[in-house]
Design a protein around this motif. Structure first.
Motif, PDB file in Angstrom:
ATOM      1  N   ASP A  37      -0.674   0.646 -11.977  1.00 17.93           N
ATOM      2  CA  ASP A  37      -0.501   1.984 -12.541  1.00 17.93           C
ATOM      3  C   ASP A  37       0.196   2.894 -11.535  1.00 17.93           C
ATOM      4  O   ASP A  37       0.035   2.735 -10.312  1.00 17.93           O
ATOM      5  CB  ASP A  37      -1.847   2.587 -12.921  1.00 17.93           C
ATOM      6  N   ALA A  38       0.926   3.858 -12.031  1.00 21.79           N
ATOM      7  CA  ALA A  38       1.678   4.778 -11.179  1.00 21.79           C
ATOM      8  C   ALA A  38       0.774   5.628 -10.298  1.00 21.79           C
ATOM      9  O   ALA A  38       1.207   6.120  -9.259  1.00 21.79           O
ATOM     10  CB  ALA A  38       2.581   5.674 -12.021  1.00 21.79           C
ATOM     11  N   ASP A  39      -0.501   5.822 -10.721  1.00 21.42           N
ATOM     12  CA  ASP A  39      -1.415   6.648  -9.920  1.00 21.42           C
ATOM     13  C   ASP A  39      -2.234   5.817  -8.933  1.00 21.42           C
ATOM     14  O   ASP A  39      -3.190   6.320  -8.329  1.00 21.42           O
ATOM     15  CB  ASP A  39      -2.339   7.474 -10.817  1.00 21.42           C
ATOM     16  N   THR A  40      -1.867   4.546  -8.726  1.00 16.14           N
ATOM     17  CA  THR A  40      -2.546   3.716  -7.728  1.00 16.14           C
ATOM     18  C   THR A  40      -2.361   4.336  -6.337  1.00 16.14           C
ATOM     19  O   THR A  40      -1.233   4.644  -5.937  1.00 16.14           O
ATOM     20  CB  THR A  40      -1.965   2.287  -7.717  1.00 16.14           C
ATOM     21  N   PRO A  41      -3.441   4.518  -5.578  1.00 14.99           N
ATOM     22  CA  PRO A  41      -3.304   5.104  -4.234  1.00 14.99           C
ATOM     23  C   PRO A  41      -2.528   4.190  -3.276  1.00 14.99           C
ATOM     24  O   PRO A  41      -2.724   2.977  -3.263  1.00 14.99           O
ATOM     25  CB  PRO A  41      -4.757   5.264  -3.766  1.00 14.99           C
ATOM     26  N   VAL A  42      -1.671   4.810  -2.495  1.00 15.58           N
ATOM     27  CA  VAL A  42      -0.890   4.096  -1.486  1.00 15.58           C
ATOM     28  C   VAL A  42      -0.988   4.857  -0.167  1.00 15.58           C
ATOM     29  O   VAL A  42      -0.699   6.052  -0.115  1.00 15.58           O
ATOM     30  CB  VAL A  42       0.587   3.963  -1.899  1.00 15.58           C
ATOM     31  N   ASP A  99       0.681   8.630  -4.506  1.00 13.45           N
ATOM     32  CA  ASP A  99       0.583   7.755  -5.679  1.00 13.45           C
ATOM     33  C   ASP A  99       1.711   6.730  -5.640  1.00 13.45           C
ATOM     34  O   ASP A  99       2.815   7.016  -5.140  1.00 13.45           O
ATOM     35  CB  ASP A  99       0.691   8.565  -6.970  1.00 13.45           C
ATOM     36  N   LEU A 100       1.452   5.555  -6.186  1.00  9.46           N
ATOM     37  CA  LEU A 100       2.461   4.515  -6.209  1.00  9.46           C
ATOM     38  C   LEU A 100       3.748   4.998  -6.883  1.00  9.46           C
ATOM     39  O   LEU A 100       4.846   4.633  -6.459  1.00  9.46           O
ATOM     40  CB  LEU A 100       1.920   3.280  -6.946  1.00  9.46           C
ATOM     41  N   GLY A 101       3.622   5.818  -7.899  1.00 12.42           N
ATOM     42  CA  GLY A 101       4.795   6.329  -8.588  1.00 12.42           C
ATOM     43  C   GLY A 101       5.692   7.175  -7.710  1.00 12.42           C
ATOM     44  O   GLY A 101       6.878   7.368  -8.029  1.00 12.42           O
ATOM     45  N   ASP A 102       5.168   7.699  -6.608  1.00  8.68           N
ATOM     46  CA  ASP A 102       5.951   8.545  -5.691  1.00  8.68           C
ATOM     47  C   ASP A 102       6.439   7.781  -4.467  1.00  8.68           C
ATOM     48  O   ASP A 102       7.105   8.366  -3.600  1.00  8.68           O
ATOM     49  CB  ASP A 102       5.099   9.734  -5.226  1.00  8.68           C
ATOM     50  N   LEU A 103       6.113   6.491  -4.402  1.00  7.92           N
ATOM     51  CA  LEU A 103       6.402   5.742  -3.180  1.00  7.92           C
ATOM     52  C   LEU A 103       7.901   5.582  -2.924  1.00  7.92           C
ATOM     53  O   LEU A 103       8.355   5.715  -1.782  1.00  7.92           O
ATOM     54  CB  LEU A 103       5.742   4.364  -3.244  1.00  7.92           C
TER      55      LEU A 103
END
Length: 326
Positions: free
Chosen positions: A259-264, A281-285
């Motif tokens: 999911d795009a909100d997975t913590p990274v 968030d993964l979506g912002d990586l």
């Protein structure tokens, strides 16, 4: 260095050698050559695309029979994150006991003064000199010196312990002959995870995005498999000017399974003066690749499907909540 056609010279290891046409060995192996190249792998500098001497990757291919001395000891030492306080006491003791220290220039510069000042000699090469400096370490040891070859993190994690054993074998030597030892250090995955909270307490996979030795299709396959199986993933060597597409492709693969909100967690320069830590968030990586936060000194920790953030820290449940009330 003498400019006589043939002369007896003293190497930096204390062994004498015969050289021709201004050549000099830095390890004590006897060699006759017309190139300005050390019989241990050192060389004169010529520019290359990776910043190292172009000839540093040329193996001189000296063998155990080229050395008359009783071999010294070769130790592969992991420095951990880089700062002196991140080194183990065993690592510090091994470096203080070594007569010669061999390593990547950046890692040598991380060593405390008490270690560099105590060493008889230090040999370093820029990036891309892995083979030449590892052979240098082996040859200096065969010449009778106690040698430490250093690396950040742990010698067995994307490092040179295995290469040292391969080169030993290629020279007809053995690990027992050199009393070869590995001194472990704290790997980047662990030191970075400690900055982020507790993201790696369950099943994890580490993957390097460097395609210097591993083809990108293989890296992509590993990423797909790790993300699909639900592992937390630690990414080494995420970004450089030449690996921009590798980073972008990795982000695409991760988003195809998570999911795009997975913590990274992003940790730049863990344990060093320029350390920076951020959780996104993964979506912002992918857009973070354009920032100063992500480069070759950065380690990225991608949480699994259960990872969450609480009070600014990543938490990956171990599974205790399914067996215990708390």
């Amino acid at each position: 260095m003498s400019t006589d056609d043939t002369t007896e010279t003293e190497s930096s290891c204390g062994a004498s050698e015969t050289t021709e046409a201004s050549t000099e060995s830095s390890c004590g192996a006897s060699d006759t050559t017309t190139e300005t190249e050390s019989s241990c792998g050192g060389s004169s500098s010529t520019g290359s695309s990776c910043g190292a001497s172009e000839s540093t990757e040329e193996k001189v291919e000296s063998t155990v029979d080229d050395f008359d001395a009783e071999p010294g000891q070769l130790v592969a030492v992991g420095l951990g994150p880089g700062a002196p306080e991140g080194m183990t006491q065993r690592a510090q003791a091994a470096l203080l006991s070594a007569e010669h220290i061999v390593g990547y220039t950046t890692y040598v510069e991380l060593l405390p003064d008490e270690i560099t000042e105590d060493a008889d000699d230090i040999y370093d090469t820029p990036m891309c000199g892995e083979v030449s400096r590892t052979e240098e370490a082996v040859d200096r040891t065969l010449a009778g010196n106690d040698v430490a070859i250093i690396g950040s993190g742990d010698p067995n994690v994307y490092a040179l312990a295995g290469l040292a054993l391969e080169i030993l074998e290629s020279k007809g030597a053995t690990a027992s002959m050199l009393d070869f030892e590995v001194v472990p250090g704290v790997p980047a995955a662990q030191s970075c995870a400690a900055r982020l909270g507790a993201p790696l307490v369950n099943d994890t996979v580490s993957i390097s995005l460097s395609d210097h030795l591993t083809p990108m299709p293989t890296i992509e396959s590993r990423l797909h498999a790790a993300a699909k199986e639900g592992f937390a993933i630690t990414i080494y060597n995420p970004w450089s000017r030449k690996r921009r597409e590798n980073y972008q492709k990795a982000c695409e693969i991760l988003l195809s399974h998570r999911d795009a909100d997975t913590p990274v967690g992003i940790v730049h320069g863990a344990g060093r003066e320029d350390e920076q830590v951020e959780i996104v968030d993964l979506g912002d990586l992918e857009e973070m690749g354009e920032s100063d936060l992500v480069d070759m000194t950065t380690t990225i920790v991608v949480g699994n499907e259960d990872t969450y953030v609480h009070d600014g820290r990543m938490v990956t449940p171990r599974g205790y909540e399914s067996k215990y009330d708390y």
